[in-house]
Scaffold this active site. Structure first.
Site, PDB file in Angstrom:
ATOM      1  N   GLU A  76      26.193 110.921 -16.352  1.00 49.21           N
ATOM      2  CA  GLU A  76      26.713 112.294 -16.309  1.00 49.21           C
ATOM      3  C   GLU A  76      26.028 113.166 -17.356  1.00 49.21           C
ATOM      4  OE1 GLU A  76      31.004 112.491 -16.199  1.00 49.21           O
ATOM      5  OE2 GLU A  76      31.077 111.483 -14.248  1.00 49.21           O
TER       6      GLU A  76
ATOM      7  N   GLN B  38      38.426 102.717 -11.211  1.00 51.18           N
ATOM      8  CA  GLN B  38      37.771 101.632 -11.915  1.00 51.18           C
ATOM      9  C   GLN B  38      38.495 100.334 -11.631  1.00 51.18           C
ATOM     10  OE1 GLN B  38      37.083 102.389 -16.097  1.00 51.18           O
ATOM     11  NE2 GLN B  38      36.213 104.386 -15.715  1.00 51.18           N
TER      12      GLN B  38
ATOM     13  N   GLU C 129      30.390 106.416  -9.139  1.00 52.34           N
ATOM     14  CA  GLU C 129      31.774 106.754  -9.494  1.00 52.34           C
ATOM     15  C   GLU C 129      32.390 107.482  -8.308  1.00 52.34           C
ATOM     16  OE1 GLU C 129      32.753 108.487 -13.291  1.00 52.34           O
ATOM     17  OE2 GLU C 129      31.094 107.462 -14.310  1.00 52.34           O
TER      18      GLU C 129
END
Length: 513
Positions: free
Chosen positions: A193, A366, A317
């Site tokens: 990111e 996650q 993600e």
């Protein structure tokens, strides 16, 4: 291989509110495209109770463990054949300095986890512990390197420590720490990111920085790196365009994409994981289905610079992000996991399967106790979430031949709004068995499938289903099996026709042999 043509008429029975509809679905023969097992990867960050109190137990814990790695968690993840695990972040990766997490644990420096709750990180779970975990899971490690606050030298020496089988200062330290031979880690993320918590960079600046860091992340004998560039957030197509143009397909194995399903579409008040009505459910699934558009548009940009599709689009993600559970630390991102989340998982994985020419790796966020977790733990208790059960169903697609699908879905309507009710993906494994995964997002109406399989010769159909009475149903430590996989009896063979009744709000996987 014999030509396979599958036509499905979606017929509304008398139970349906809408008039009868017919939809043609066709599945074409398999080509060379493979549904990579790495699409079914996972993500474990030093965040909340994912590592500590998740994978990693206390030094004198009575919970069964091996070297402090929790064994019931390992067994559960091995059952779904986790192919890869991403670590140490996430945002944490760009403040993590790997040398703090090696050597005797009582000598490792402590640090503040500034991204996630301001808690003290004692670095007891570091490189060796993570790679021990991957060995126990029989999965490939995917390490995210520190570009945000680290240096080129730091990353280069971490690669050397992991992968070099020769004489050098890093290999001497590794051997001193008990590992004589290198691990030969292949998947290597160059930052995370970088447009946000990884440095708030512009794509032009990051792409130049990537080239520098990637240059010094060396390929050692027997350990070529699959270098992964930090890609776009959601629909930031300019980021992808810039990276593809400035980095080029020859310098990276993959380019990442992050997209989270927000129930409200609002980062400030995302919505509850367990308390929602049908309108909130509808909006959540509408936001989930945006993944199709986002992946398609990023892939189209990549095709312009990389028509041979050498660079993988890695959605490392993804998942639903809700408000945290009441009374929990807001920095720990702990949320429950409902049937709605299972429908999100099945839908998203179908999208990835159908784009497996470009999407060759993905990581759900996650693994334990954080966001759309597979597993929740509480001291010695462990519960498998509805999302876990979807991954258990879909593991049949791993490394199977992709079967292209064309169909038109009936609508799921709410007032004057509508989304597609049905999504599907299919594959053929090495034994010749066909697997079809179907998701019905409509919470009220069944879908009847009348399927002509053309020239395909098959004898049996079996299946499994995941559903529950309420979209808000969850598994808890006192009722761990409320939402679970069960035998599906709604499919049958009639001549060479496959007839299926797909229940409302369900995920079904069929096997034809």
């Amino acid at each position: 291989m014999k030509k396979l043509i599958l036509s499905i008429a979606l017929l509304c029975s008398g139970l349906f509110a809408d008039a009868q509809t017919e939809t043609l679905l066709s599945i074409k023969p398999a080509g060379n495209q493979i549904v990579s097992k790495h699409i079914y990867g996972h993500f474990s960050e030093h965040l909340g109770r994912c590592i500590y109190d998740g994978f990693w137990v206390g030094e004198n814990s009575s919970i069964p463990n091996k070297g402090r790695i929790r064994l019931d968690v390992v067994d559960a993840l091995k059952k779904i054949k986790v192919p890869n695990l991403r670590w140490p972040g996430g945002c944490f990766a760009d403040e993590y300095h790997w040398r703090d997490g090696i050597g005797p644990r009582n000598e490792r420096p402590k640090m503040v986890n500034t991204n996630w709750g301001g808690v003290i990180e004692d670095n007891s779970f570091g490189t060796h512990e993570f790679l021990d975990l991957c060995k126990m899971l029989d999965c490939e490690p995917y390490i995210a390197g520190n570009v945000g606050s680290g240096t080129v030298e730091e990353m280069a020496k971490w690669v050397e420590y992991l992968n070099f089988d020769g004489v050098s200062p890093m290999t001497a330290i590794r051997k001193q720490n008990g590992m004589d031979k290198p691990w030969k880690v292949s998947f290597w993320g160059v930052g995370n990111e970088s447009w946000g918590c990884g440095g708030n960079m512009t794509p032009e600046y990051y792409s130049d920085l990537y080239r520098r860091y990637a240059t010094y992340a060396r390929d050692y004998a027997g350990a070529p790196l699959k270098r992964i560039a930090s890609g776009a957030s959601s629909d930031d197509y300019h980021w992808t365009e810039t990276c593809m143009k400035n980095i080029g397909p020859g310098r990276m194995w993959g380019l990442t994409l992050h997209y989270y399903t927000l129930p409200t579409g609002n980062w400030g008040a995302k919505g509850s994981a367990t308390k929602f009505d049908e309108e909130q459910y509808f909006n959540t699934m509408k936001n989930c289905l945006r993944m199709e558009e986002i992946v398609s548009k990023h892939a189209a940009i990549m095709d312009k610079y990389d028509p041979k599709k050498k660079v993988a689009l890695i959605v490392d993600e993804w998942g639903i992000w809700t408000d945290v559970e009441p009374g929990t630390n807001p920095g720990f991102l702990y949320q429950q996991n409902s049937l709605r989340d299972a429908l999100i998982a099945g839908t998203t994985l179908n999208i990835f399967n159908n784009h497996s020419d470009r999407v060759r790796m993905a990581n759900l966020a996650q693994t334990i106790n954080v966001l759309q977790a597979l597993i929740l733990t509480e001291k010695d208790k462990m519960v498998l979430t509805p999302t876990y059960h979807v991954f258990d169903l879909y593991k049949v697609h791993m490394d199977a031949k992709y079967l292209p699908i064309n169909f038109t879905s009936p609508d799921y309507s709410l007032g004057d709004k509508k989304i597609l009710a049905l999504n599907v993906s299919a594959s053929q494994d090495s034994t010749g068995a066909i697997h079809i995964s179907l998701v019905n997002l409509d919470p009220k109406n069944k879908i009847a499938l009348n399927t002509d399989l053309g020239e395909l010769k098959w004898k049996t159909v079996t299946g499994q289903i995941l559903t529950s009475a309420q979209l808000t149903d969850v598994n808890t430590f006192t009722n761990a099996n409320k939402v679970h996989n069960a035998k599906f009896t709604g499919a049958k063979k009639s001549g060479n026709t496959l007839k299926v009744e797909l229940p409302a709000q369900s995920v079904v996987v069929l096997e034809l042999k």
